[in-house]
Design a protein around this motif. Sequence first.
Motif, mmCIF file in Angstrom:
data_model
loop_
_atom_site.group_PDB
_atom_site.id
_atom_site.type_symbol
_atom_site.label_atom_id
_atom_site.label_comp_id
_atom_site.label_asym_id
_atom_site.label_seq_id
_atom_site.Cartn_x
_atom_site.Cartn_y
_atom_site.Cartn_z
ATOM 1 N N ALA A 94 -9.679 11.002 8.145
ATOM 2 C CA ALA A 94 -10.078 10.347 9.405
ATOM 3 C C ALA A 94 -11.327 10.975 10.007
ATOM 4 C CB ALA A 94 -8.915 10.343 10.400
ATOM 5 N N GLN A 95 -12.294 11.309 9.152
ATOM 6 C CA GLN A 95 -13.498 11.969 9.631
ATOM 7 C C GLN A 95 -14.781 11.218 9.299
ATOM 8 O OE1 GLN A 95 -13.390 16.021 8.273
ATOM 9 N NE2 GLN A 95 -11.552 16.460 9.416
ATOM 10 N N CYS A 96 -14.671 9.961 8.834
ATOM 11 C CA CYS A 96 -15.918 9.299 8.437
ATOM 12 C C CYS A 96 -15.998 7.826 8.792
ATOM 13 C CB CYS A 96 -16.156 9.471 6.933
ATOM 14 S SG CYS A 96 -15.034 8.509 5.907
ATOM 15 N N SER A 97 -14.934 7.150 8.991
ATOM 16 C CA SER A 97 -14.838 5.716 9.311
ATOM 17 C C SER A 97 -15.223 4.784 8.165
ATOM 18 C CB SER A 97 -15.603 5.353 10.594
ATOM 19 O OG SER A 97 -16.997 5.271 10.401
ATOM 20 N N THR A 98 -15.351 5.290 6.936
ATOM 21 C CA THR A 98 -15.677 4.396 5.812
ATOM 22 C C THR A 98 -14.453 3.667 5.277
ATOM 23 O OG1 THR A 98 -15.495 6.142 4.145
ATOM 24 C CG2 THR A 98 -17.691 5.750 5.085
ATOM 25 N N CYS A 99 -13.285 3.941 5.822
ATOM 26 C CA CYS A 99 -12.085 3.187 5.451
ATOM 27 C C CYS A 99 -11.711 2.211 6.559
ATOM 28 C CB CYS A 99 -10.927 4.115 5.100
ATOM 29 S SG CYS A 99 -10.223 4.989 6.517
ATOM 30 N N HIS A 100 -12.670 1.927 7.426
ATOM 31 C CA HIS A 100 -12.479 0.996 8.534
ATOM 32 C C HIS A 100 -12.078 -0.373 8.005
ATOM 33 C CE1 HIS A 100 -14.763 -1.779 11.485
ATOM 34 N NE2 HIS A 100 -13.561 -1.557 11.984
ATOM 35 N N VAL A 101 -11.054 -0.953 8.610
ATOM 36 C CA VAL A 101 -10.600 -2.303 8.275
ATOM 37 C C VAL A 101 -10.291 -3.046 9.567
ATOM 38 C CG1 VAL A 101 -9.616 -1.684 6.021
ATOM 39 C CG2 VAL A 101 -8.163 -1.614 8.063
ATOM 40 N N CYS A 118 -5.217 5.935 8.585
ATOM 41 C CA CYS A 118 -4.300 6.240 9.687
ATOM 42 C C CYS A 118 -3.167 5.230 9.811
ATOM 43 C CB CYS A 118 -5.074 6.303 10.999
ATOM 44 S SG CYS A 118 -6.269 7.654 11.069
ATOM 45 N N VAL A 119 -3.129 4.248 8.908
ATOM 46 C CA VAL A 119 -2.067 3.245 8.932
ATOM 47 C C VAL A 119 -1.113 3.537 7.775
ATOM 48 C CG1 VAL A 119 -1.514 0.787 8.748
ATOM 49 C CG2 VAL A 119 -3.599 1.512 9.950
ATOM 50 N N GLU A 120 0.064 4.038 8.112
ATOM 51 C CA GLU A 120 1.057 4.348 7.085
ATOM 52 C C GLU A 120 1.841 3.082 6.751
ATOM 53 O OE1 GLU A 120 4.899 7.228 6.367
ATOM 54 O OE2 GLU A 120 3.332 7.887 7.738
ATOM 55 N N LEU A 121 1.922 2.781 5.470
ATOM 56 C CA LEU A 121 2.632 1.584 5.047
ATOM 57 C C LEU A 121 4.133 1.760 5.251
ATOM 58 C CD1 LEU A 121 0.639 0.629 1.838
ATOM 59 C CD2 LEU A 121 0.403 -0.264 4.165
ATOM 60 N N GLN A 122 4.737 0.790 5.883
ATOM 61 C CA GLN A 122 6.170 0.773 6.187
ATOM 62 C C GLN A 122 6.725 -0.587 5.785
ATOM 63 O OE1 GLN A 122 7.768 3.405 7.511
ATOM 64 N NE2 GLN A 122 5.910 4.591 7.768
ATOM 65 N N PRO A 123 8.030 -0.705 5.534
ATOM 66 C CA PRO A 123 8.605 -1.999 5.159
ATOM 67 C C PRO A 123 8.285 -3.123 6.146
ATOM 68 C CG PRO A 123 10.214 -0.267 4.807
ATOM 69 C CD PRO A 123 9.035 0.368 5.504
ATOM 70 N N GLU A 124 8.225 -2.804 7.444
ATOM 71 C CA GLU A 124 7.942 -3.846 8.438
ATOM 72 C C GLU A 124 6.503 -4.368 8.368
ATOM 73 O OE1 GLU A 124 7.767 0.137 10.652
ATOM 74 O OE2 GLU A 124 9.127 -0.788 9.239
ATOM 75 N N GLU A 146 -4.953 4.590 0.884
ATOM 76 C CA GLU A 146 -4.558 4.993 -0.464
ATOM 77 C C GLU A 146 -4.224 3.769 -1.315
ATOM 78 O OE1 GLU A 146 -2.545 9.352 0.345
ATOM 79 O OE2 GLU A 146 -1.455 7.559 0.981
ATOM 80 N N ALA A 147 -3.516 2.820 -0.730
ATOM 81 C CA ALA A 147 -3.183 1.595 -1.459
ATOM 82 C C ALA A 147 -4.437 0.802 -1.794
ATOM 83 C CB ALA A 147 -2.212 0.746 -0.645
ATOM 84 N N ALA A 148 -5.393 0.751 -0.878
ATOM 85 C CA ALA A 148 -6.640 0.015 -1.104
ATOM 86 C C ALA A 148 -7.481 0.676 -2.192
ATOM 87 C CB ALA A 148 -7.437 -0.088 0.194
ATOM 88 N N VAL A 149 -7.549 2.001 -2.189
ATOM 89 C CA VAL A 149 -8.292 2.726 -3.229
ATOM 90 C C VAL A 149 -7.642 2.477 -4.584
ATOM 91 C CG1 VAL A 149 -8.872 5.030 -4.100
ATOM 92 C CG2 VAL A 149 -9.285 4.476 -1.697
ATOM 93 N N GLU A 150 -6.314 2.577 -4.628
ATOM 94 C CA GLU A 150 -5.592 2.359 -5.882
ATOM 95 C C GLU A 150 -5.795 0.932 -6.399
ATOM 96 O OE1 GLU A 150 -1.001 2.268 -7.317
ATOM 97 O OE2 GLU A 150 -1.641 4.004 -6.136
ATOM 98 N N ALA A 151 -5.872 -0.026 -5.485
ATOM 99 C CA ALA A 151 -6.060 -1.428 -5.871
ATOM 100 C C ALA A 151 -7.524 -1.763 -6.163
ATOM 101 C CB ALA A 151 -5.533 -2.351 -4.777
ATOM 102 N N GLU A 152 -8.413 -0.778 -5.960
ATOM 103 C CA GLU A 152 -9.844 -0.932 -6.239
ATOM 104 C C GLU A 152 -10.449 -2.147 -5.530
ATOM 105 O OE1 GLU A 152 -10.235 -0.896 -10.513
ATOM 106 O OE2 GLU A 152 -9.630 1.204 -10.633
ATOM 107 N N VAL A 153 -10.203 -2.225 -4.215
ATOM 108 C CA VAL A 153 -10.722 -3.354 -3.441
ATOM 109 C C VAL A 153 -12.128 -3.112 -2.884
ATOM 110 C CG1 VAL A 153 -8.439 -4.218 -2.826
ATOM 111 C CG2 VAL A 153 -9.607 -2.625 -1.302
#
Length: 94
Positions: free
Chosen positions: A23-30, A65-71, A6-13
């Motif tokens: 989590a059904q397509c793997s096009t957000c693979h990083v 599948c990676v939730e952004l956390q302060p750490e 979501e952060a990457a989409v918002e940042a238009e990267v």
Amino acid sequence: GTSLMEAAVEAEVGIEAACDGLAQCSTCHVYLDADAPVPPPDEFEQDMLEIAAGYTPGQSRLSCCVELQPELQGLRATLPRRWINYMDHIPFPD
């Protein structure tokens, strides 16, 4: 919380995210650093990662599948050079 996708989409990267974070397509693979403080992928995410273009064990993750956390402050994610959109091959009803 907000996912890395979501952060990457918002940042238009340039991440595709064809399934909108389900989590059904793997096009957000990083790629994440091998020592990134994230829990390992669950079985479902692992199955999707294994069909992702450029899959690299220990570094590949679906960003939905990676939730952004302060750490995770300062986390670096790298996009693969290419991805395969399997969603284009699913015969959805009209």
